[in-house]
Write a protein that holds these residues in place. Structure first.
Motif, mmCIF file in Angstrom:
data_model
loop_
_atom_site.group_PDB
_atom_site.id
_atom_site.type_symbol
_atom_site.label_atom_id
_atom_site.label_comp_id
_atom_site.label_asym_id
_atom_site.label_seq_id
_atom_site.Cartn_x
_atom_site.Cartn_y
_atom_site.Cartn_z
ATOM 1 N N ALA A 67 0.830 -1.208 0.000
ATOM 2 C CA ALA A 67 0.000 0.000 0.000
ATOM 3 C C ALA A 67 0.860 1.252 0.000
ATOM 4 C CB ALA A 67 -0.921 -0.011 1.219
ATOM 5 N N ASP A 68 1.947 1.244 0.772
ATOM 6 C CA ASP A 68 2.825 2.405 0.856
ATOM 7 C C ASP A 68 3.411 2.745 -0.511
ATOM 8 O OD1 ASP A 68 4.437 4.430 2.108
ATOM 9 O OD2 ASP A 68 6.127 3.032 1.986
ATOM 10 N N GLN A 69 3.874 1.708 -1.237
ATOM 11 C CA GLN A 69 4.481 1.979 -2.543
ATOM 12 C C GLN A 69 3.457 2.535 -3.529
ATOM 13 O OE1 GLN A 69 6.089 -0.517 -6.251
ATOM 14 N NE2 GLN A 69 7.250 -0.967 -4.391
ATOM 15 N N LEU A 70 2.267 1.946 -3.562
ATOM 16 C CA LEU A 70 1.264 2.380 -4.533
ATOM 17 C C LEU A 70 0.739 3.780 -4.218
ATOM 18 C CD1 LEU A 70 -0.751 -0.930 -5.043
ATOM 19 C CD2 LEU A 70 0.854 0.141 -6.635
ATOM 20 N N VAL A 71 0.523 4.061 -2.934
ATOM 21 C CA VAL A 71 0.015 5.384 -2.551
ATOM 22 C C VAL A 71 1.072 6.447 -2.799
ATOM 23 C CG1 VAL A 71 -0.756 6.799 -0.605
ATOM 24 C CG2 VAL A 71 -1.650 4.481 -0.891
ATOM 25 N N THR A 72 2.327 6.145 -2.453
ATOM 26 C CA THR A 72 3.416 7.100 -2.650
ATOM 27 C C THR A 72 3.602 7.425 -4.134
ATOM 28 O OG1 THR A 72 4.556 6.291 -0.670
ATOM 29 C CG2 THR A 72 5.868 7.522 -2.265
ATOM 30 N N ALA A 73 3.415 6.399 -4.977
ATOM 31 C CA ALA A 73 3.580 6.593 -6.427
ATOM 32 C C ALA A 73 2.342 7.213 -7.063
ATOM 33 C CB ALA A 73 3.896 5.257 -7.087
ATOM 34 N N GLY A 74 1.299 7.460 -6.280
ATOM 35 C CA GLY A 74 0.076 8.047 -6.821
ATOM 36 C C GLY A 74 -0.747 7.078 -7.634
ATOM 37 N N ARG A 75 -0.549 5.772 -7.449
ATOM 38 C CA ARG A 75 -1.271 4.769 -8.235
ATOM 39 C C ARG A 75 -2.492 4.203 -7.497
ATOM 40 N NH1 ARG A 75 4.353 1.778 -9.951
ATOM 41 N NH2 ARG A 75 5.062 3.417 -11.382
ATOM 42 N N ALA A 76 -2.715 4.657 -6.261
ATOM 43 C CA ALA A 76 -3.874 4.183 -5.497
ATOM 44 C C ALA A 76 -4.183 5.187 -4.394
ATOM 45 C CB ALA A 76 -3.592 2.807 -4.897
ATOM 46 N N VAL A 77 -5.423 5.137 -3.939
ATOM 47 C CA VAL A 77 -5.873 5.970 -2.829
ATOM 48 C C VAL A 77 -6.404 5.047 -1.737
ATOM 49 C CG1 VAL A 77 -7.505 7.741 -2.093
ATOM 50 C CG2 VAL A 77 -6.449 7.875 -4.352
ATOM 51 N N LEU A 78 -6.075 5.365 -0.503
ATOM 52 C CA LEU A 78 -6.533 4.532 0.612
ATOM 53 C C LEU A 78 -7.986 4.822 0.941
ATOM 54 C CD1 LEU A 78 -3.460 4.787 3.010
ATOM 55 C CD2 LEU A 78 -4.217 2.752 1.789
ATOM 56 N N GLU A 79 -8.738 3.750 1.215
ATOM 57 C CA GLU A 79 -10.121 3.865 1.664
ATOM 58 C C GLU A 79 -10.307 3.017 2.918
ATOM 59 O OE1 GLU A 79 -12.763 2.774 -1.451
ATOM 60 O OE2 GLU A 79 -12.400 4.606 -2.619
ATOM 61 N N ILE A 80 -11.287 3.399 3.737
ATOM 62 C CA ILE A 80 -11.559 2.657 4.957
ATOM 63 C C ILE A 80 -12.109 1.272 4.602
ATOM 64 C CG2 ILE A 80 -13.988 3.259 5.381
ATOM 65 C CD1 ILE A 80 -11.189 3.553 7.986
ATOM 66 N N ASN A 81 -11.691 0.268 5.340
ATOM 67 C CA ASN A 81 -12.148 -1.106 5.122
ATOM 68 C C ASN A 81 -12.375 -1.737 6.485
ATOM 69 O OD1 ASN A 81 -12.610 -3.748 4.297
ATOM 70 N ND2 ASN A 81 -10.427 -4.206 4.067
ATOM 71 N N TRP A 82 -13.622 -1.913 6.878
ATOM 72 C CA TRP A 82 -13.921 -2.424 8.208
ATOM 73 C C TRP A 82 -13.646 -3.917 8.345
ATOM 74 C CZ3 TRP A 82 -14.028 1.277 11.439
ATOM 75 C CH2 TRP A 82 -14.573 2.514 11.107
ATOM 76 N N GLN A 94 2.497 -7.027 -9.697
ATOM 77 C CA GLN A 94 3.014 -6.323 -10.880
ATOM 78 C C GLN A 94 1.863 -5.771 -11.716
ATOM 79 O OE1 GLN A 94 5.351 -9.515 -12.509
ATOM 80 N NE2 GLN A 94 7.269 -8.759 -11.625
ATOM 81 N N ALA A 95 0.760 -6.532 -11.772
ATOM 82 C CA ALA A 95 -0.375 -6.118 -12.584
ATOM 83 C C ALA A 95 -1.046 -4.860 -12.072
ATOM 84 C CB ALA A 95 -1.398 -7.263 -12.673
ATOM 85 N N ILE A 96 -0.965 -4.597 -10.749
ATOM 86 C CA ILE A 96 -1.598 -3.390 -10.222
ATOM 87 C C ILE A 96 -0.605 -2.234 -10.060
ATOM 88 C CG2 ILE A 96 -3.404 -4.686 -9.013
ATOM 89 C CD1 ILE A 96 -1.887 -4.236 -6.412
ATOM 90 N N GLY A 97 0.635 -2.455 -10.530
ATOM 91 C CA GLY A 97 1.581 -1.329 -10.571
ATOM 92 C C GLY A 97 2.671 -1.333 -9.533
ATOM 93 N N VAL A 98 2.880 -2.457 -8.824
ATOM 94 C CA VAL A 98 3.974 -2.526 -7.842
ATOM 95 C C VAL A 98 5.273 -2.752 -8.603
ATOM 96 C CG1 VAL A 98 4.906 -3.735 -5.830
ATOM 97 C CG2 VAL A 98 2.428 -3.416 -6.063
#
Length: 470
Positions: A410-425, A463-467
């Motif tokens: 999550a850290d790599q994808l968010v830092t690279a701007g390829r994902a946004v964090l959402e709440i997940n209960w 890799q498919a989601i951009g890591v």
């Protein structure tokens, strides 16, 4: 009889300390009289080493007074809760408490001071149990009043405080440590009898099914509360903002995955609960088994309504202050992208640190290669708790590395701007990708942590989601 023996032993601790001090003083005086000033000085020093800590502990204990904490839940603000309390007190044959407080711990307790009765209810229990289960908890605590247990505890409170303070003051006081342990053994035996009596009251007042379910559920609810504080409330603390905290915990508990996890955890915690002759409570599994042998009131039906409805009238600001959250209001949906990246980076750095210490390497590629070689435990090291079984150690390692690896992704994808964090209960954060798809990083990496043969599959999905760098 055990209660009397415990009180005698408690008094005996201080009599023994006084006798030891007197003996050392006599020997000191004798050594001085025969001209052995060095020996007399040492004996005086030893006498002071016993007398001073013990006197200090006694004086501290004299002025020690338990004080009510938490949010007051008055008859005016919480009439429905008090209706249950009064009804159960009548069934238990005792007087209702004078003061009911909401506290942040996953526990419930009663105590008494100068005739005033106090009942403390843990917020996680009220928020996480059904009304029927909470009635059993209340009946159990009221049973301590009916059995006179709080009167005994009021008498021994200061003496126990003095004993604990005295034993912890200096190495020389360790001479009396054996007596303190013996007292703890006798006192724990008496306390276990008190718990059995209170369990009988709970079954008689609330019914066997409610009492059994409450006992089994308290442990998992406590675990859920700890997890909620760690992953969700910590976001609020980092942001300096206040989301709807009670509602958040209800969302957490009501998520289908959490419901399944907590049910599965009930027998596991009951079975794995360690036992000791110094425990003040019998193990849950023994208490549940004993309840099955008790007569139950057939007319009592289990109230499945959530007990958190009894918290109506509790100000949200008071709840926030109780668990040390402060700041302007914010929704959970706004909170996750605001500070979630700080939390995931913290755990991602923990994984990188583990990789460096273990010589595995601090990159995602190195960690996956380590898992592919079947070297999971290199990342976690030896367990701190030597009492854990190999299976428990392995499960703890799987859970820990899964969390850390998911946060690193999550850290790599968010830092690279390829994902946004959402709440997940139902787990860690969800990742919202640019195409609108939601990815759950803990579910994504879990197969690789648990099964070496699936690392290659997980690597391709990452890799498919951009890591990068795999």
């Amino acid at each position: 009889m055990r209660a009397v023996l415990a009180l005698v032993m408690l008094a005996g601790f201080f009599v023994l300390g006084a006798a030891l001090t007197a003996f050392l003083v006599v020997v000191s005086v004798w050594r001085f009289r025969i001209g052995d000033f060095q020996g007399g000085g040492w004996m005086a020093f030893f006498a002071a080493s016993v007398a001073v800590p013990m006197l200090w502990a006694v004086l501290r204990a004299i002025f020690a007074r338990p004080a009510p904490t938490g949010i007051p839940m008055t008859r005016a603000t919480h009439p429905e809760l008090w209706r249950h309390v009064d009804e159960l007190a009548a069934l238990a044959g005792t007087r209702s408490p004078d003061d009911v407080r909401l506290v942040p711990d996953a526990n419930a307790s009663v105590w008494e001071r100068r005739g005033t009765r106090y009942l403390q209810l843990g917020l996680p229990l009220v928020a996480g149990l059904s009304i029927g289960e909470l009635r059993s908890v209340l009946a159990h605590e009221l049973g301590h009043y009916g059995g006179g247990h709080t009167q005994v505890s009021a008498v021994t409170f200061r003496a126990k405080v003095a004993l604990e303070l005295a034993v912890n003051q200096g190495d020389f006081m360790r001479l009396l440590y054996g007596w303190a342990k013996l007292y703890a053994l006798v006192a724990a035996s008496e306390s276990r009898e008190h718990e059995r009596f209170a369990d009988e009251v709970a079954v008689a007042a609330a019914g066997q099914e409610a009492a059994r379910r409450a006992l089994l559920r308290i442990g998992p609810v406590g675990e859920a509360w700890s997890d909620y504080l760690r992953w969700y409330v910590s976001l609020a603390v980092l942001a300096g903002r206040t989301p709807p905290l009670l509602e958040g915990f209800r969302h957490y508990l009501d998520h289908p995955r959490r419901v399944h996890e907590l049910r599965a955890l009930e027998p596991v915690l009951a079975e794995q609960e360690p036992t000791s002759i110094f425990d003040s409570h019998p193990p849950v599994r023994e208490r549940v088994a004993a309840m099955a042998l008790l007569p139950s009131v057939s007319a009592v039906s289990l109230d499945e309504r959530p007990a958190w409805t009894l918290l109506d009238g509790t100000p949200s600001e008071a709840v926030a202050a109780l668990i040390e959250v402060e700041g302007p209001p914010i929704t959970w949906e706004e909170l996750a992208p605001l500070t979630g990246h700080v939390l995931v980076r913290r755990y991602a750095e923990a994984l990188r640190h583990a990789g460096r210490v273990s010589k595995v390497g601090d990159t995602l590629a190195a960690v996956l290669a380590c898992l592919e070689r079947g070297e999971l435990h290199r990342l976690t090291g030896r367990p701190v708790d030597a009492s854990l079984t190999p299976e428990q150690v392995h499960e703890a390692a799987v859970d820990t590395v899964t969390e850390l690896l998911a946060c690193a992704v999550a850290d790599q994808l968010v830092t690279a701007g390829r994902a946004v964090l959402e709440i997940n209960w139902g787990g860690l954060f969800a990742l919202r990708l640019p195409d609108g798809a939601a990815v759950y990083p803990d579910d994504l990496v879990a197969p690789a942590v648990r099964d070496t043969s699936r690392v290659a599959e997980v690597r391709l999905r990452l890799q498919a989601i951009g890591v990068d760098g795999l």
